[in-house]
Design a protein around this motif. Structure first.
Motif, PDB file in Angstrom:
ATOM      1  N   ARG A  21       0.852  -1.194   0.000  1.00 47.24           N
ATOM      2  CA  ARG A  21       0.000   0.000   0.000  1.00 47.24           C
ATOM      3  C   ARG A  21       0.880   1.234   0.000  1.00 47.24           C
ATOM      4  NH1 ARG A  21      -3.042  -3.158   3.259  1.00 47.24           N
ATOM      5  NH2 ARG A  21      -5.157  -3.486   2.535  1.00 47.24           N
ATOM      6  N   ARG A  22       0.478   2.211  -0.776  1.00 45.50           N
ATOM      7  CA  ARG A  22       1.165   3.497  -0.771  1.00 45.50           C
ATOM      8  C   ARG A  22       0.434   4.418   0.193  1.00 45.50           C
ATOM      9  NH1 ARG A  22       2.798   5.551  -6.359  1.00 45.50           N
ATOM     10  NH2 ARG A  22       3.912   6.981  -5.005  1.00 45.50           N
ATOM     11  N   LEU A  23       1.164   5.346   0.756  1.00 46.96           N
ATOM     12  CA  LEU A  23       0.610   6.256   1.751  1.00 46.96           C
ATOM     13  C   LEU A  23       0.193   7.567   1.109  1.00 46.96           C
ATOM     14  CD1 LEU A  23       0.133   7.058   4.759  1.00 46.96           C
ATOM     15  CD2 LEU A  23       2.462   7.975   4.711  1.00 46.96           C
ATOM     16  N   GLN A  24      -1.003   8.049   1.475  1.00 49.10           N
ATOM     17  CA  GLN A  24      -1.423   9.407   1.153  1.00 49.10           C
ATOM     18  C   GLN A  24      -1.850  10.082   2.453  1.00 49.10           C
ATOM     19  OE1 GLN A  24      -4.333   9.429  -2.136  1.00 49.10           O
ATOM     20  NE2 GLN A  24      -2.645  10.164  -3.382  1.00 49.10           N
ATOM     21  N   TRP A  56      -0.062  12.910  -1.967  1.00 44.24           N
ATOM     22  CA  TRP A  56       1.133  12.199  -1.541  1.00 44.24           C
ATOM     23  C   TRP A  56       1.889  13.006  -0.492  1.00 44.24           C
ATOM     24  CZ3 TRP A  56       0.356   7.593  -3.193  1.00 44.24           C
ATOM     25  CH2 TRP A  56      -0.227   7.371  -4.436  1.00 44.24           C
ATOM     26  N   ASP A  63       3.544  15.117   7.582  1.00 45.32           N
ATOM     27  CA  ASP A  63       2.351  14.643   6.876  1.00 45.32           C
ATOM     28  C   ASP A  63       1.152  15.557   7.067  1.00 45.32           C
ATOM     29  OD1 ASP A  63       3.752  12.528   5.785  1.00 45.32           O
ATOM     30  OD2 ASP A  63       3.058  11.078   7.273  1.00 45.32           O
ATOM     31  N   GLU A  91      -8.714   3.045   3.229  1.00 45.20           N
ATOM     32  CA  GLU A  91      -8.042   2.432   2.095  1.00 45.20           C
ATOM     33  C   GLU A  91      -8.877   2.621   0.844  1.00 45.20           C
ATOM     34  OE1 GLU A  91      -7.423  -1.660   3.091  1.00 45.20           O
ATOM     35  OE2 GLU A  91      -6.146  -1.171   4.799  1.00 45.20           O
ATOM     36  N   LYS A  94      -6.283   3.613  -5.990  1.00 44.52           N
ATOM     37  CA  LYS A  94      -6.043   4.840  -6.755  1.00 44.52           C
ATOM     38  C   LYS A  94      -5.788   4.474  -8.213  1.00 44.52           C
ATOM     39  CE  LYS A  94      -3.532   9.111  -7.097  1.00 44.52           C
ATOM     40  NZ  LYS A  94      -4.722   9.856  -7.431  1.00 44.52           N
ATOM     41  N   VAL A 102      -3.349   1.264  -7.818  1.00 43.44           N
ATOM     42  CA  VAL A 102      -2.469   0.897  -6.713  1.00 43.44           C
ATOM     43  C   VAL A 102      -3.253   1.021  -5.412  1.00 43.44           C
ATOM     44  CG1 VAL A 102      -0.304   1.546  -7.850  1.00 43.44           C
ATOM     45  CG2 VAL A 102      -1.527   3.241  -6.514  1.00 43.44           C
ATOM     46  N   VAL A 104      -3.923   2.158  -1.770  1.00 47.40           N
ATOM     47  CA  VAL A 104      -3.472   3.321  -1.004  1.00 47.40           C
ATOM     48  C   VAL A 104      -4.118   3.295   0.371  1.00 47.40           C
ATOM     49  CG1 VAL A 104      -3.595   5.855  -0.863  1.00 47.40           C
ATOM     50  CG2 VAL A 104      -3.109   4.761  -3.048  1.00 47.40           C
ATOM     51  N   GLU A 105      -3.334   3.680   1.374  1.00 45.58           N
ATOM     52  CA  GLU A 105      -3.865   3.933   2.702  1.00 45.58           C
ATOM     53  C   GLU A 105      -3.713   5.421   2.953  1.00 45.58           C
ATOM     54  OE1 GLU A 105      -3.432   1.540   6.577  1.00 45.58           O
ATOM     55  OE2 GLU A 105      -1.827   3.052   6.649  1.00 45.58           O
TER      56      GLU A 105
END
Length: 152
Positions: A21-24, A56, A63, A91, A94, A102, A104-105
């Motif tokens: 997972r990618r972070l946003q 992002w 953050d 979650e 995206k 992908v 994303v969390e």
């Protein structure tokens, strides 16, 4: 007989590895009114679904600071008080310009709006509107974000 036995044996199922997972970072923008709390939602640029401002992480920014920058660029939030710690996560998948998605969390930061500008970077690309938390929960697609909104 051996072919019948082979057919009745359970098949091994192998799980495909999931991409990480990618972070946003997301700003859950709100204001207090005489009739209760209101939440600011915006539309996404491509699908026009209702979302919260997010993006992002940014190099050199904490953050919560990056979330506040996203709130400015996407929703015109020019003055706000933002919590430094996330109040929750949601979650979603995206969509990328390549057509791929992908996982994303998104970390959600409570953001008390003190001022909105009529002119901001993405004003011509998005719609913004205030909703009650229950109305907002009905409009967003992400189950975890719905749950967060219902707790307000």
């Amino acid at each position: 007989m051996s072919s019948a036995r082979k057919r009745s044996e359970p098949r091994k199922v192998t799980k495909q590895p999931q991409p990480p997972r990618r972070l946003q970072v997301a700003a859950l923008c709100y204001k207090e009114t005489k009739v209760g709390r209101k939440v600011l939602l915006i539309t996404s640029r491509d699908t026009r679904r209702w979302i919260v401002p997010k993006g992002w992480p940014m190099k050199g920014k904490d953050d919560h600071e990056a979330a506040l920058i996203e709130a400015w660029e996407e929703a015109g939030v020019s003055k706000a008080d933002i919590e430094e710690e996330p109040m929750g996560y949601f979650e979603y998948a995206k969509g990328l310009s390549s057509g791929a998605t992908v996982p994303v969390e998104a970390q959600v930061y409570m953001t008390r709006v003190r001022d909105l500008k009529q002119s901001y970077p993405e004003v011509d690309q998005r719609t913004r509107e205030w909703f009650s938390p229950d109305e907002a929960a009905e409009l967003v697609d992400e189950p975890d974000l719905k749950a967060i909104l219902r707790t307000l």
